[in-house]
Motif scaffolding. Structure first.
Motif, PDB file in Angstrom:
ATOM      1  N   LEU A 231       0.999  -1.340   0.095  1.00 17.47           N
ATOM      2  CA  LEU A 231       0.120   0.055  -0.101  1.00 17.47           C
ATOM      3  C   LEU A 231       0.966   1.246  -0.135  1.00 17.47           C
ATOM      4  N   ASN A 232       2.049   1.140   0.782  1.00 15.19           N
ATOM      5  CA  ASN A 232       2.654   2.569   1.120  1.00 15.19           C
ATOM      6  C   ASN A 232       3.532   2.702  -0.282  1.00 15.19           C
ATOM      7  N   HIS A 233       3.836   1.688  -1.004  1.00  9.00           N
ATOM      8  CA  HIS A 233       4.604   1.910  -2.349  1.00  9.00           C
ATOM      9  C   HIS A 233       3.785   2.274  -3.390  1.00  9.00           C
ATOM     10  N   ALA A 234       2.438   1.812  -3.411  1.00  5.94           N
ATOM     11  CA  ALA A 234       1.344   2.219  -4.514  1.00  5.94           C
ATOM     12  C   ALA A 234       1.088   3.901  -4.413  1.00  5.94           C
ATOM     13  N   VAL A 235       0.786   4.192  -3.130  1.00  4.07           N
ATOM     14  CA  VAL A 235       0.177   5.378  -2.837  1.00  4.07           C
ATOM     15  C   VAL A 235       1.588   6.341  -3.018  1.00  4.07           C
ATOM     16  N   LYS A 236       2.717   6.225  -2.595  1.00  3.88           N
ATOM     17  CA  LYS A 236       3.929   6.923  -2.811  1.00  3.88           C
ATOM     18  C   LYS A 236       4.074   6.962  -4.416  1.00  3.88           C
ATOM     19  N   GLU A 237       4.136   6.310  -5.001  1.00  2.56           N
ATOM     20  CA  GLU A 237       4.377   6.146  -6.486  1.00  2.56           C
ATOM     21  C   GLU A 237       3.290   6.956  -7.224  1.00  2.56           C
ATOM     22  N   THR A 238       2.207   6.907  -6.810  1.00  2.00           N
ATOM     23  CA  THR A 238       1.208   7.338  -7.452  1.00  2.00           C
ATOM     24  C   THR A 238       1.049   8.930  -7.152  1.00  2.00           C
ATOM     25  N   THR A 239       1.277   9.484  -6.003  1.00  2.00           N
ATOM     26  CA  THR A 239       0.918  10.705  -5.423  1.00  2.00           C
ATOM     27  C   THR A 239       1.947  11.631  -5.032  1.00  2.00           C
ATOM     28  N   GLY A 240       3.112  10.690  -4.722  1.00  2.00           N
ATOM     29  CA  GLY A 240       4.374  11.601  -4.304  1.00  2.00           C
ATOM     30  C   GLY A 240       4.378  11.813  -2.981  1.00  2.00           C
ATOM     31  N   LYS A 241       3.395  11.584  -2.099  1.00  2.00           N
ATOM     32  CA  LYS A 241       3.109  11.504  -0.592  1.00  2.00           C
ATOM     33  C   LYS A 241       2.948  10.107   0.203  1.00  2.00           C
ATOM     34  N   THR A 242       3.165  10.034   1.115  1.00  2.00           N
ATOM     35  CA  THR A 242       3.009   8.730   1.866  1.00  2.00           C
ATOM     36  C   THR A 242       1.865   8.397   2.415  1.00  2.00           C
ATOM     37  N   THR A 243       1.231   7.353   2.461  1.00  2.00           N
ATOM     38  CA  THR A 243      -0.036   6.990   3.049  1.00  2.00           C
ATOM     39  C   THR A 243      -0.086   7.990   4.571  1.00  2.00           C
ATOM     40  N   SER A 244       0.784   7.814   5.251  1.00  2.00           N
ATOM     41  CA  SER A 244       0.572   8.667   6.769  1.00  2.00           C
ATOM     42  C   SER A 244       0.476  10.028   6.656  1.00  2.00           C
ATOM     43  N   GLU A 245       1.173  10.620   5.513  1.00  2.00           N
ATOM     44  CA  GLU A 245       0.866  11.787   5.158  1.00  2.00           C
ATOM     45  C   GLU A 245      -0.615  12.120   4.772  1.00  2.00           C
ATOM     46  N   HIS A 246      -1.105  11.553   3.788  1.00  2.05           N
ATOM     47  CA  HIS A 246      -2.558  11.840   3.329  1.00  2.05           C
ATOM     48  C   HIS A 246      -3.452  11.678   4.565  1.00  2.05           C
TER      49      HIS A 246
END
Length: 309
Positions: A231-246
């Motif tokens: 999950l963390n890799h997908a979100v970071k790759e897609t948005t440039g931000k970490t899951t926790s940041e969002h």
């Protein structure tokens, strides 16, 4: 604010406007477009979330109130309002012109793609785009075409409206510095979209008795039945931000809205957002907003006192 509430308020100032039948909205979606002249009043619009999207071409002076922003407009600008962030518009000049269109999420999702994967998702964090005279002429022409086509009997006019909406978004994005293209595979985009869907379904919070269930990357990964690293890799790759940041940004924005627009005490707000102890909520809030929750609540009280005077 619902669509029906909007039209009831809107028709009060514009007796020529008929409240449309909204029974087909859940299935087909809804779209409409209007000129701003003759509608704007000196009274601020209600500060709340809407269950529809709105794109406005503002010609005149006013102030857009957001949970953590107060944006002054003097001249010409485009404003993009979505369903997740409460806002209010306050006119500060007698002259007001321009246009606005409103539409529901399912109107834009007729092509089956999630709204968060469309071009609209790119402008949700930046609601105001200031434009020059040449862009004003071009954008005004798009709105005039919307008005003309909506009144026609063309069978595919809904598709045309979606194309016009995308044109408006692209024209606004051209005013901003170019951003690096998002690197995302179909799988990463799909996982990221599912994550955002779960995140947004938790908001807004309507009761202080409600407790946020998904607060960490592990919580979301478990709900999606995938490993948290995936999950963390997908979100970071897609948005440039970490899951926790969002997650943290969304919780912080909700906290600001609750502090400003509810009578719940700070402990109740923190508890509803998943913080068992007020001290933990205070620490989180100060880390993400640079101010204490008490400062937001006191500032709200000062504004209400000034308005009463």
């Amino acid at each position: 604010m619902s669509l029906l509430e909007f039209y009831e308020m809107f028709s009060t100032n514009r007796p020529d406007v008929t409240i449309p039948s909204l029974h087909r909205v859940p299935h087909a979606g809804h779209f409409n477009v209007f000129k701003r002249s003759g509608y704007c009043t000196a009274n601020p619009s209600p500060y709340n979330r809407r269950d529809f999207y709105k794109i406005s071409l503002i010609i005149g002076k006013g102030v857009l109130h957001y949970p953590d922003q107060r944006i002054e407009i003097d001249g010409t600008a485009m404003i993009f309002n979505n369903t997740t962030v409460p806002y209010s518009w306050e006119t500060t000049s007698e002259f007001q012109s321009g246009y606005f269109c409103l539409f529901t999420e399912n109107f834009m999702r007729q092509r089956t793609e999630p709204l968060k994967e469309t071009i609209l998702a790119r402008i949700q964090e930046s609601p105001v785009f200031f434009i020059d005279a040449q862009q004003e002429q071009f954008i005004s022409a798009i709105f005039e075409k919307m008005i003309a086509e909506l009144a026609s009997d063309y069978a595919y006019k809904a598709d045309m409206m979606r194309n016009y909406i995308n044109l408006l978004v692209h024209e606004a994005l051209k005013t901003r510095p170019a951003l690096p293209e998002l690197k995302s595979t179909n799988a990463a985009s799909r996982i990221t979209s599912l994550f955002f869907d779960l995140l947004e379904k938790q908001f807004p919070i309507f009761s202080s008795d409600t407790v946020l269930q998904l607060r960490t990357a592990n919580d979301f990964a478990g709900k999606l039945s995938i490993h948290v690293n995936h999950l963390n890799h997908a979100v970071k790759e897609t948005t440039g931000k970490t899951t926790s940041e969002h997650i943290a940004n969304r919780i912080a924005n909700e906290a600001i809205a609750l502090l400003k627009h509810t009578e719940w005490n700070i402990a109740e707000i923190g508890y509803s957002l998943g913080f068992e102890y007020p001290a933990n909520f205070n620490t989180f809030f100060k880390r993400h907003t640079q101010v204490a929750p008490k400062a937001i609540r006191e500032h709200r009280g000062e504004n209400q006192l000034r308005q009463a005077m």
